[in-house]
Design an enzyme around this catalytic site. Structure first.
Site, PDB file in Angstrom:
ATOM      1  N   GLU A   1      -9.719 -11.088  -7.218  1.00  0.00           N
ATOM      2  CA  GLU A   1      -8.865  -9.891  -7.117  1.00  0.00           C
ATOM      3  C   GLU A   1      -7.760  -9.916  -8.170  1.00  0.00           C
ATOM      4  O   GLU A   1      -7.384  -8.870  -8.701  1.00  0.00           O
ATOM      5  CB  GLU A   1      -8.286  -9.780  -5.700  1.00  0.00           C
ATOM      6  CG  GLU A   1      -9.364  -9.469  -4.658  1.00  0.00           C
ATOM      7  CD  GLU A   1      -8.842  -9.450  -3.225  1.00  0.00           C
ATOM      8  OE1 GLU A   1      -7.639  -9.731  -3.007  1.00  0.00           O
ATOM      9  OE2 GLU A   1      -9.640  -9.143  -2.321  1.00  0.00           O
TER      10      GLU A   1
ATOM     11  N   HIS B   1      -1.866  -5.551   1.549  1.00  0.00           N
ATOM     12  CA  HIS B   1      -3.131  -6.255   1.362  1.00  0.00           C
ATOM     13  C   HIS B   1      -2.822  -7.655   0.850  1.00  0.00           C
ATOM     14  O   HIS B   1      -1.919  -7.831   0.028  1.00  0.00           O
ATOM     15  CB  HIS B   1      -4.015  -5.552   0.334  1.00  0.00           C
ATOM     16  CG  HIS B   1      -5.184  -6.397  -0.095  1.00  0.00           C
ATOM     17  ND1 HIS B   1      -6.354  -6.464   0.635  1.00  0.00           N
ATOM     18  CD2 HIS B   1      -5.341  -7.252  -1.143  1.00  0.00           C
ATOM     19  CE1 HIS B   1      -7.181  -7.311   0.035  1.00  0.00           C
ATOM     20  NE2 HIS B   1      -6.586  -7.808  -1.045  1.00  0.00           N
TER      21      HIS B   1
ATOM     22  N   ASN C   1      -1.451  -0.148   7.555  1.00  0.00           N
ATOM     23  CA  ASN C   1      -0.961  -1.503   7.838  1.00  0.00           C
ATOM     24  C   ASN C   1      -0.227  -2.150   6.658  1.00  0.00           C
ATOM     25  O   ASN C   1      -0.063  -3.359   6.590  1.00  0.00           O
ATOM     26  CB  ASN C   1      -2.079  -2.386   8.396  1.00  0.00           C
ATOM     27  CG  ASN C   1      -3.214  -2.611   7.408  1.00  0.00           C
ATOM     28  OD1 ASN C   1      -3.151  -2.161   6.267  1.00  0.00           O
ATOM     29  ND2 ASN C   1      -4.231  -3.326   7.841  1.00  0.00           N
TER      30      ASN C   1
ATOM     31  N   TYR D   1     -12.528  -2.652  -2.581  1.00  0.00           N
ATOM     32  CA  TYR D   1     -12.971  -2.596  -1.185  1.00  0.00           C
ATOM     33  C   TYR D   1     -14.500  -2.508  -1.059  1.00  0.00           C
ATOM     34  O   TYR D   1     -15.013  -2.041  -0.033  1.00  0.00           O
ATOM     35  CB  TYR D   1     -12.299  -1.428  -0.458  1.00  0.00           C
ATOM     36  CG  TYR D   1     -10.876  -1.727  -0.018  1.00  0.00           C
ATOM     37  CD1 TYR D   1     -10.577  -2.869   0.741  1.00  0.00           C
ATOM     38  CD2 TYR D   1      -9.825  -0.862  -0.322  1.00  0.00           C
ATOM     39  CE1 TYR D   1      -9.283  -3.142   1.165  1.00  0.00           C
ATOM     40  CE2 TYR D   1      -8.518  -1.132   0.092  1.00  0.00           C
ATOM     41  CZ  TYR D   1      -8.257  -2.278   0.841  1.00  0.00           C
ATOM     42  OH  TYR D   1      -6.971  -2.537   1.266  1.00  0.00           O
TER      43      TYR D   1
ATOM     44  N   LYS E   1       0.835  -1.199   0.000  1.00  0.00           N
ATOM     45  CA  LYS E   1       0.000   0.000   0.000  1.00  0.00           C
ATOM     46  C   LYS E   1       0.878   1.260   0.000  1.00  0.00           C
ATOM     47  O   LYS E   1       2.110   1.170   0.184  1.00  0.00           O
ATOM     48  CB  LYS E   1      -0.929  -0.050   1.224  1.00  0.00           C
ATOM     49  CG  LYS E   1      -1.967  -1.183   1.180  1.00  0.00           C
ATOM     50  CD  LYS E   1      -2.724  -1.226   2.506  1.00  0.00           C
ATOM     51  CE  LYS E   1      -3.808  -2.287   2.539  1.00  0.00           C
ATOM     52  NZ  LYS E   1      -4.438  -2.353   3.895  1.00  0.00           N
TER      53      LYS E   1
HETATM   54  P1  DAT Z   1      -7.178  -7.121   5.798  1.00  0.00           P
HETATM   55  O1  DAT Z   1      -6.459  -5.992   5.079  1.00  0.00           O
HETATM   56  O2  DAT Z   1      -6.305  -7.702   6.881  1.00  0.00           O
HETATM   57  O3  DAT Z   1      -7.746  -8.158   4.880  1.00  0.00           O
HETATM   58  P2  DAT Z   1      -9.913  -6.158   6.152  1.00  0.00           P
HETATM   59  O4  DAT Z   1     -10.224  -6.783   4.826  1.00  0.00           O
HETATM   60  O5  DAT Z   1     -10.792  -6.500   7.300  1.00  0.00           O
HETATM   61  O6  DAT Z   1      -8.406  -6.453   6.589  1.00  0.00           O
HETATM   62  O7  DAT Z   1      -9.943  -4.580   6.005  1.00  0.00           O
HETATM   63  C1  DAT Z   1      -9.360  -3.974   4.880  1.00  0.00           C
HETATM   64  C2  DAT Z   1      -8.565  -2.787   5.321  1.00  0.00           C
HETATM   65  O8  DAT Z   1      -9.440  -1.812   5.883  1.00  0.00           O
HETATM   66  C3  DAT Z   1      -7.542  -3.085   6.414  1.00  0.00           C
HETATM   67  O9  DAT Z   1      -6.317  -3.564   5.911  1.00  0.00           O
HETATM   68  C4  DAT Z   1      -7.406  -1.745   7.048  1.00  0.00           C
HETATM   69  C5  DAT Z   1      -8.787  -1.142   6.947  1.00  0.00           C
HETATM   70  N1  DAT Z   1      -9.561  -1.365   8.168  1.00  0.00           N
HETATM   71  C6  DAT Z   1     -10.167  -2.499   8.541  1.00  0.00           C
HETATM   72  N2  DAT Z   1     -10.781  -2.362   9.722  1.00  0.00           N
HETATM   73  C7  DAT Z   1     -10.545  -1.086  10.100  1.00  0.00           C
HETATM   74  C8  DAT Z   1     -10.907  -0.301  11.226  1.00  0.00           C
HETATM   75  N3  DAT Z   1     -11.639  -0.810  12.220  1.00  0.00           N
HETATM   76  N4  DAT Z   1     -10.464   0.988  11.259  1.00  0.00           N
HETATM   77  C9  DAT Z   1      -9.734   1.500  10.269  1.00  0.00           C
HETATM   78  N5  DAT Z   1      -9.348   0.827   9.174  1.00  0.00           N
HETATM   79  C10 DAT Z   1      -9.758  -0.447   9.095  1.00  0.00           C
HETATM   80 MG    MG Z   2      -9.281  -8.059   3.549  1.00  0.00          MG
END
Ligand code: DAT
Ligand code: MG
Length: 150
Positions: free
Chosen positions: A126, A115, A112, A49, A9
């Site tokens: 994807e 992805h 973080n 997303y 990212k």
């Molecule tokens: P991942 O990236 O581990 O698959 P995810 O699909 O649940 O996680 O969420 C996608 C992204 O969205 C994640 O990398 C960071 C952001 N995100 C998720 N939950 C969040 C939250 N509670 N607050 C802020 N950003 C969040």
């Molecule tokens: Mg995810």
């Protein structure tokens, strides 16, 4: 053989961690299938997303992923989905296991670094969203038989 989309990212690119992410996936034994460096169009970010649309963090997530270039890749291998997510670490960096990328380099869920696809089906979907079929490279390595059992 499973395939996962992997994104470094904008924060990972800005912090010079593209090589670190690639090195860890290579070292794990995964095989690179495709790669491109791009500024993510809003439309692509929203499709990628879509599952998070309506959540409180959605607008910030779209702004973050479109804010600066990303390194987009596809990696493959046996159990690639689980293995890559393990290498990335938990979504919330403060919960990520020591030795994972998110543990070793990140502090905030909204920064973080990476992805990775969360299922075999999403890995395929994807991959198709981010790459054209002709951008995917079918190849083998001499070392594959020492990493892949079959
Ligand atoms: P991942 O990236 O581990 O698959 P995810 O699909 O649940 O996680 O969420 C996608 C992204 O969205 C994640 O990398 C960071 C952001 N995100 C998720 N939950 C969040 C939250 N509670 N607050 C802020 N950003 C969040
Ligand atoms: Mg995810």
């Amino acid at each position: 053989m499973e395939r996962s989309l992997v994104l470094v990212k904008p924060d990972g690119v800005q912090r010079g961690l593209v090589g670190e992410v690639i090195a860890r996936l290579e070292r794990r034994g995964l095989r690179l299938v495709a790669a491109k460096f791009l500024q993510v169009p809003t439309q692509l970010a929203e499709t990628h997303y879509a599952i998070h649309k309506g959540k409180p963090f959605y607008d910030g997530l779209i702004a973050y992923i479109t804010s600066a270039p990303v390194m987009a890749m596809v990696w493959e291998g046996p159990n690639a989905i689980a293995a890559i997510r393990q290498t990335m670490g938990a979504t919330r960096p403060w919960e990520a296991a020591p030795g994972t990328i998110r543990h070793d380099f990140a502090l905030e869920v909204g920064r973080n670094l990476t992805h990775a696809s969360d299922s075999v089906e999403n890995g395929a979907a994807e991959t198709a969203l981010w790459f054209k079929a002709e951008e995917l490279v079918e190849w083998s390595r001499d070392v594959d038989r020492w990493i892949f059992e079959k």
